[in-house]
Structure formats: C-alpha cells, structure tokens
Scaffold this motif. Structure first.
Motif, mmCIF file in Angstrom:
data_model
loop_
_atom_site.group_PDB
_atom_site.id
_atom_site.type_symbol
_atom_site.label_atom_id
_atom_site.label_comp_id
_atom_site.label_asym_id
_atom_site.label_seq_id
_atom_site.Cartn_x
_atom_site.Cartn_y
_atom_site.Cartn_z
ATOM 1 N N LYS A 142 46.511 -25.204 50.036
ATOM 2 C CA LYS A 142 47.127 -26.438 50.795
ATOM 3 C C LYS A 142 46.047 -26.125 51.988
ATOM 4 N N ARG A 143 46.063 -27.444 52.640
ATOM 5 C CA ARG A 143 45.097 -27.393 53.951
ATOM 6 C C ARG A 143 45.691 -28.537 54.018
ATOM 7 N N SER A 146 45.964 -31.842 53.605
ATOM 8 C CA SER A 146 46.366 -32.604 52.024
ATOM 9 C C SER A 146 47.646 -32.761 51.589
ATOM 10 N N ARG A 175 39.004 -32.913 46.872
ATOM 11 C CA ARG A 175 37.892 -32.772 48.637
ATOM 12 C C ARG A 175 36.689 -32.577 47.914
ATOM 13 N N GLU A 186 31.821 -23.693 53.222
ATOM 14 C CA GLU A 186 34.049 -23.611 53.275
ATOM 15 C C GLU A 186 34.353 -22.152 52.725
ATOM 16 N N SER A 190 36.165 -19.750 53.883
ATOM 17 C CA SER A 190 37.688 -18.260 53.620
ATOM 18 C C SER A 190 37.143 -17.122 53.450
ATOM 19 N N GLN A 195 40.863 -16.330 52.812
ATOM 20 C CA GLN A 195 42.163 -17.680 52.298
ATOM 21 C C GLN A 195 42.218 -18.232 51.589
ATOM 22 N N ILE A 197 40.865 -20.335 48.196
ATOM 23 C CA ILE A 197 39.949 -21.123 47.807
ATOM 24 C C ILE A 197 39.743 -20.927 46.747
#
Length: 317
Positions: A142-143, A146, A175, A186, A190, A195, A197
C-alpha cells in the motif's frame, strides 16, 4: 578481332558510370529509429557508429513504438535494432508477412517483461514469486494514497495489467509512471528504505546488473489467455496469465535497405547482443550517468574485435 577506337565522349561517359555509386551502396543517410528506453537508444548509437565506420552516413529518428511501423513500412526509416516480442510482435509479424519490412534476425538475448520485486520483499511476503502470495500480503504494498489497495508501478508501454488484476482477483491498483527513469526512481527510493515494491521490469535491462530480484510468476502465458475467457483459472475474463517468458529480441529493416545498403544489411544481420551485454550497456547510462553517445563509444572501444567481426570482410574500408 579488330578493336575500334571509341569517340572521346563515350570514354567520358563510361568513366562517369564507373565513378557512380552502385545501387546497393546508397549515399543517402541510413535512418535508424530510436525509442524511449536506454538500451534501445545505445544499441542504435552503436549500430550507427558501425555503419559510419563502413563509410555510410547515419541519422537517428526518434519514434514511438506505434509510429515506427509506418516509418519502416514506407521507407521513412531504415532500421530498428531492438524489437521486443512481448510488446511489438503483432505489428512486426504482420508487416513481415505482408512483405512491408524484413526480419533481420534475432539477438542472442531472450526477453521478459512483467511484474518484478527486489529480493528482500520475499522475507516480507512469504510465497513469492508465486503470484498467489500477493493476495495474502497486499497490505505491505500500500501507499498513502492507494485507498487500501496495493500499488503496482507500471510503465507507459501497453500491458494488460488492469485486465490481469481483475481476472486474477488481486486487490491492486496500477500507477502508471511516465518513463523508465520514473520507475527507477521509485525502485531506488524503496530499495534504500527496504520498502516493499512491485513494479514493471524487463530483461535485458540494467537493473539485473545492479539489483537482485525476481519476476512474479503468474500462470504461464498462452495465446488463448488473451482471447478465450474459458482458458485458465477464471472462466469469465481473459488475461488470467502472465506475459510471455523467454521472448525473442529481433531487428527490423525496410525492404529497400537490403538493396540500397547491401553491406550495412549484411552487418545488421550479424549484430547480436546477449542479455548481459545489453544490461551492462544500459547501466552505463542509467547508473553511471553517461550520455547515450559516450556509452556507445565506450562499448565500441572496449569491444573492437567483436563488432568488427560483424562486418563482412568484403565490406570493410
């Protein structure tokens, strides 16, 4: 047999014919298509330099994937050095079958274009690379904006991601980013934060030379998956599969190129890059921040014997 002395003007005419270039060695510039991703542009520059070493002049013609087919079919461009099966096979195969363009052979590289994640994500989402793991760990992707869905970062090139999400029942939103640079921004962000991704990636590409990761393994692709809802695990929707694996990477030329640039055409057929070579070439630009031209020149200077071996002996200056 008696020999006749020809008038002087006929000698002059014969001399002019000898001096004229042959039809198979046109003096017009070779026009090479460039698309909007790094490896294609650098390989185009490398190809152009090789043609120039053979005595031809070269021009580069920026083009979108959709526009390039008309340019090739009508002779406004001569060469495309990087045709991907996963994105371009329909148009390529149709034009070859219609006799509008020539299949100039395959590279050694095999291709794949699909959802991809850095290796560390497997610790946070057990079960990967199997696609069903994404259902169990959607939340980690999730972002803030989102709305509770996982986010898949896509590229602007045509892929059936939303259709796949629907057919496979994934709680993800697509996206779409404007270009490859935005994808890598990105990924870099990440990766630094570890994170999770999942994003569009492809091989050959510079990423595989710098980051360890894996493609999501969706159900294996079949042509029927794109047209027949009864195929696969979802009997209502198409695209309940991944993109093709182990695709070809080809070169294309206009029909006139073979006749007008005989030596260049023979050389084009011999130009063959593998995955590692293409990944390393792209990394010169995307990681080391060299210009496309500088990356091409560095590769040419480091691989002189290889690229010179692609040129037929009778075509060398």
């Amino acid at each position: 047999m008696a020999f006749r002395v020809l008038p002087l003007y006929l000698y002059a005419f014969i001399g002019l014919l000898v001096a004229l270039p042959s039809a198979s060695q046109s003096q017009e510039p070779i026009k090479i298509i460039t698309n909007n991703w790094t490896s294609q542009i650098v390989l185009s520059e490398i190809t152009g330099h090789i043609f120039q070493s053979m005595g031809s002049s070269v021009e580069y013609l920026p083009s979108s994937i959709s526009d390039q087919w008309g340019a090739l079919a009508h002779g406004a461009a001569h060469v495309q050095i990087e045709i991907w099966e996963g994105t371009m096979s329909d148009q390529f195969n149709r034009l070859v079958a219609d006799g509008k363009i020539i299949d100039a052979g395959s590279h050694y590289a095999t291709t794949r274009e699909d959802w991809w994640y850095p290796k560390y994500v497997e610790e946070l989402c057990p079960g990967l690379p199997d696609w069903k793991a994404l259902k169990a760990c959607t939340a980690i992707f999730k972002r803030p904006s989102s709305r509770g869905e996982g986010v898949y970062f896509a590229a602007p090139w045509e892929k059936p991601d939303e259709a796949r999400i629907r057919a496979l029942g994934l709680n993800f939103q697509v996206r779409t980013l404007p270009n490859g640079d935005a994808l890598w921004a990105e990924l870099t962000k990440s990766y630094a934060a570890k994170q999770p991704i999942v994003l569009f990636n492809w091989t050959p590409n510079w990423v595989e030379s710098r980051y360890e990761g894996a493609f999501v393994e969706f159900p294996k692709h079949s042509a029927a998956c794109e047209t027949d809802p009864s195929w696969g695990i979802n009997k209502q929707f198409v695209y309940d599969c991944g993109n093709p694996r182990d695709g070809w990477l080809k070169k294309a030329a206009t029909v006139s190129f073979k006749q007008d640039y005989e030596c260049a055409f023979s050389t084009l057929k011999s130009i063959r890059f593998n995955n590692q070579q293409i990944a390393s070439i792209a990394a010169l630009v995307d990681v080391e921040k060299m210009s496309f031209q500088a990356a091409a020149e560095q590769w040419l200077n480091s691989n002189t014997s290889l690229w010179q071996s692609w040129i037929p002996q009778e075509c060398k200056q």
